[in-house]
Scaffold this motif. Structure first.
Motif, PDB file in Angstrom:
ATOM      1  N   GLY A  59      30.258  93.409 -20.604  1.00 15.55           N
ATOM      2  CA  GLY A  59      31.452  94.171 -20.503  1.00 15.55           C
ATOM      3  C   GLY A  59      32.258  93.772 -21.558  1.00 15.55           C
ATOM      4  O   GLY A  59      33.690  94.148 -21.585  1.00 15.55           O
ATOM      5  N   GLU A  60      32.285  93.159 -23.018  1.00 10.74           N
ATOM      6  CA  GLU A  60      32.991  92.506 -23.928  1.00 10.74           C
ATOM      7  C   GLU A  60      32.700  93.260 -25.237  1.00 10.74           C
ATOM      8  O   GLU A  60      31.466  93.830 -25.496  1.00 10.74           O
ATOM      9  N   THR A  61      33.592  93.501 -26.165  1.00  5.62           N
ATOM     10  CA  THR A  61      33.257  93.860 -27.635  1.00  5.62           C
ATOM     11  C   THR A  61      33.473  92.344 -28.332  1.00  5.62           C
ATOM     12  O   THR A  61      34.199  91.648 -28.217  1.00  5.62           O
ATOM     13  N   PHE A  62      32.270  92.271 -29.261  1.00  9.96           N
ATOM     14  CA  PHE A  62      32.287  91.277 -30.156  1.00  9.96           C
ATOM     15  C   PHE A  62      32.198  91.465 -31.502  1.00  9.96           C
ATOM     16  O   PHE A  62      31.562  92.410 -31.866  1.00  9.96           O
ATOM     17  N   ASP A  63      32.964  90.550 -32.308  1.00  9.27           N
ATOM     18  CA  ASP A  63      32.924  90.669 -33.978  1.00  9.27           C
ATOM     19  C   ASP A  63      31.392  89.607 -34.043  1.00  9.27           C
ATOM     20  O   ASP A  63      31.701  88.516 -33.805  1.00  9.27           O
ATOM     21  N   ILE A  64      30.646  89.946 -34.991  1.00 12.88           N
ATOM     22  CA  ILE A  64      29.406  89.299 -35.115  1.00 12.88           C
ATOM     23  C   ILE A  64      29.348  89.097 -36.674  1.00 12.88           C
ATOM     24  O   ILE A  64      29.299  89.982 -37.413  1.00 12.88           O
ATOM     25  N   ILE A  65      29.021  87.719 -37.120  1.00  7.90           N
ATOM     26  CA  ILE A  65      28.621  87.508 -38.521  1.00  7.90           C
ATOM     27  C   ILE A  65      27.479  86.758 -38.454  1.00  7.90           C
ATOM     28  O   ILE A  65      27.374  85.678 -37.732  1.00  7.90           O
ATOM     29  N   ILE A  66      26.473  86.896 -39.276  1.00  5.90           N
ATOM     30  CA  ILE A  66      25.171  86.192 -39.570  1.00  5.90           C
ATOM     31  C   ILE A  66      25.130  86.054 -41.158  1.00  5.90           C
ATOM     32  O   ILE A  66      25.333  87.063 -41.794  1.00  5.90           O
ATOM     33  N   GLN A  67      25.025  84.641 -41.214  1.00  5.50           N
ATOM     34  CA  GLN A  67      25.174  83.962 -42.612  1.00  5.50           C
ATOM     35  C   GLN A  67      23.673  83.477 -43.007  1.00  5.50           C
ATOM     36  O   GLN A  67      23.142  82.788 -42.032  1.00  5.50           O
ATOM     37  N   ILE A  68      23.136  83.983 -43.996  1.00  5.45           N
ATOM     38  CA  ILE A  68      21.667  83.439 -44.371  1.00  5.45           C
ATOM     39  C   ILE A  68      21.935  82.424 -45.575  1.00  5.45           C
ATOM     40  O   ILE A  68      22.360  82.859 -46.377  1.00  5.45           O
ATOM     41  N   PHE A  69      21.451  81.179 -45.212  1.00  6.28           N
ATOM     42  CA  PHE A  69      21.476  80.120 -46.247  1.00  6.28           C
ATOM     43  C   PHE A  69      19.967  79.816 -46.881  1.00  6.28           C
ATOM     44  O   PHE A  69      19.148  79.826 -46.012  1.00  6.28           O
ATOM     45  N   THR A  70      19.931  79.214 -48.151  1.00  6.19           N
ATOM     46  CA  THR A  70      19.027  78.586 -48.416  1.00  6.19           C
ATOM     47  C   THR A  70      19.065  77.205 -47.938  1.00  6.19           C
ATOM     48  O   THR A  70      19.751  76.707 -47.357  1.00  6.19           O
ATOM     49  N   ILE A  71      17.615  76.633 -47.903  1.00  9.58           N
ATOM     50  CA  ILE A  71      17.552  75.180 -47.584  1.00  9.58           C
ATOM     51  C   ILE A  71      18.787  74.232 -48.127  1.00  9.58           C
ATOM     52  O   ILE A  71      19.032  73.289 -47.471  1.00  9.58           O
ATOM     53  N   SER A  72      18.893  74.439 -49.397  1.00  8.13           N
ATOM     54  CA  SER A  72      19.866  73.639 -50.038  1.00  8.13           C
ATOM     55  C   SER A  72      21.362  73.844 -49.666  1.00  8.13           C
ATOM     56  O   SER A  72      22.220  73.313 -50.065  1.00  8.13           O
ATOM     57  N   GLY A  73      21.599  75.220 -48.911  1.00  8.81           N
ATOM     58  CA  GLY A  73      22.735  75.310 -48.625  1.00  8.81           C
ATOM     59  C   GLY A  73      23.508  76.515 -49.154  1.00  8.81           C
ATOM     60  O   GLY A  73      24.712  76.828 -49.000  1.00  8.81           O
ATOM     61  N   LYS A  74      22.934  77.225 -50.031  1.00  2.20           N
ATOM     62  CA  LYS A  74      23.328  78.390 -50.809  1.00  2.20           C
ATOM     63  C   LYS A  74      23.525  79.576 -49.714  1.00  2.20           C
ATOM     64  O   LYS A  74      22.365  79.953 -49.491  1.00  2.20           O
ATOM     65  N   LEU A  75      24.757  80.144 -49.937  1.00  3.56           N
ATOM     66  CA  LEU A  75      24.712  81.505 -49.016  1.00  3.56           C
ATOM     67  C   LEU A  75      24.105  82.546 -49.707  1.00  3.56           C
ATOM     68  O   LEU A  75      24.599  83.084 -51.011  1.00  3.56           O
ATOM     69  N   VAL A  76      23.126  83.431 -49.173  1.00  3.53           N
ATOM     70  CA  VAL A  76      22.521  84.515 -50.177  1.00  3.53           C
ATOM     71  C   VAL A  76      22.850  86.007 -49.214  1.00  3.53           C
ATOM     72  O   VAL A  76      22.789  86.691 -49.902  1.00  3.53           O
ATOM     73  N   LYS A  77      23.133  85.662 -48.095  1.00  3.36           N
ATOM     74  CA  LYS A  77      23.607  87.071 -47.445  1.00  3.36           C
ATOM     75  C   LYS A  77      24.316  87.168 -46.453  1.00  3.36           C
ATOM     76  O   LYS A  77      24.160  86.055 -45.417  1.00  3.36           O
ATOM     77  N   THR A  78      25.426  88.015 -45.949  1.00  5.42           N
ATOM     78  CA  THR A  78      26.222  87.900 -44.963  1.00  5.42           C
ATOM     79  C   THR A  78      26.144  89.454 -44.313  1.00  5.42           C
ATOM     80  O   THR A  78      26.280  90.412 -44.942  1.00  5.42           O
TER      81      THR A  78
END
Length: 290
Positions: free
Chosen positions: A216-235
């Motif tokens: 019964g709650e509203t949520f803000d959701i963030i999904i971040q995809i990283f390479t194994i080396s830690g580079k952010l490629v998608k949010t």
């Protein structure tokens, strides 16, 4: 003192739509009746936008039995959920969940309460002496005599794993059971579990899911995809209202923030969830692109 009679042996509870002031309904009389002839009664309640109506009819006799035999030896079909119909077996709930049971049978569901042991019941954690009778919680599907739904509220369940069993009879006294296991978590602090994406591995499309302990709650959701080396490629950012404890699917086509297809391999994703009170929780999982 005042002596009065109560007419409480309900043979059928239905839900019909009204068109131009007229309606109709059909049902099969349960085996669990008094076969002696006597006066019956139909009680009505109707509602529309801004108004409602009540009434009854009792100028008829009920009793006896039909000479024809119905060839139905199969018990009702039962589907079980907690809080909403996206719930999955072994999922999470808070301590005060609502059990949802969807029940159907070609002959109709027995909720008369007349036959010994033929009640619609739920049993929690195999404690049969504390079973709850659900006859009065059953609501028929509109314009159908053979399907309906039960919504039963549990309160203050202990933290941990639980099992519930629902037993239902049809009007010909065929019986069925279904079992659902679930885990209760305290809703005092936002928590996540069963974080996953499916399919995984994937090639062109996948969907992210998670469970939480605050329905019964509203949520803000963030999904971040990283390479194994830690580079952010998608949010990916979404906002979802969740009646139950399982998210709706969050889709991804395997492309980065610039719209380019990312390389095959193993990646890491971080799921961050925040409720409207500012409480946060996060989980990290792996994802594979083929």
């Amino acid at each position: 003192p005042y002596t009065f009679e109560v007419q409480k042996n309900v043979l059928f509870k239905g839900n019909s739509s009204v068109k131009n002031g007229r309606f109709e309904f059909t049902f099969i009389i349960p085996k669990d009746i008094n076969y002696a002839y006597g006066n019956g009664k139909i009680s009505y309640y109707a509602r529309s936008n801004g108004s409602d109506a009540t009434g009854y009819f009792e100028d008829f006799i009920i009793g006896g039995n039909s000479g024809s035999v119905i060839a139905d030896k199969k018990g009702p079909e039962i589907e079980l959920y907690m809080n909403d119909e996206s719930f999955v077996y072994n999922g999470l709930t808070n301590p005060n969940p609502v059990m949802i049971a969807k029940i159907k049978d070609e002959s109709g569901i027995n909720t008369t309460g007349n036959g010994i042991g033929h009640d619609l019941v739920v049993i929690l954690d195999d404690v049969t002496e504390n079973q709850m009778v659900l006859n009065d919680y059953y609501e028929a599907t509109q314009d159908s005599f053979n399907s309906g739904k039960v919504r039963y509220p549990f309160e203050n369940l202990a933290i941990g794993k639980h099992k519930l069993k629902v037993r239902a009879w049809d009007v010909l006294n065929n019986v069925s059971e279904n079992v659902l296991e679930f885990t209760v978590m305290s809703d005092a602090k936002l928590a996540l579990d069963h974080v996953l994406n499916y399919p995984n591995p994937f090639t062109t499309h996948t969907s992210f899911y998670f469970e939480h302990n605050q329905n019964g709650e509203t949520f803000d959701i963030i999904i971040q995809i990283f390479t194994i080396s830690g580079k952010l490629v998608k949010t990916i950012e979404k906002t979802q209202y969740m009646e139950g404890n399982r998210s709706a699917p969050i889709d991804w086509d395997g492309r980065d923030d610039f719209g380019d297809k990312i390389d095959k391999g193993v990646y890491i994703y971080k799921l961050k969830v925040k409720n409207q009170r500012g409480e946060k929780a996060e989980k990290i999982e792996k994802i594979v692109i083929l």
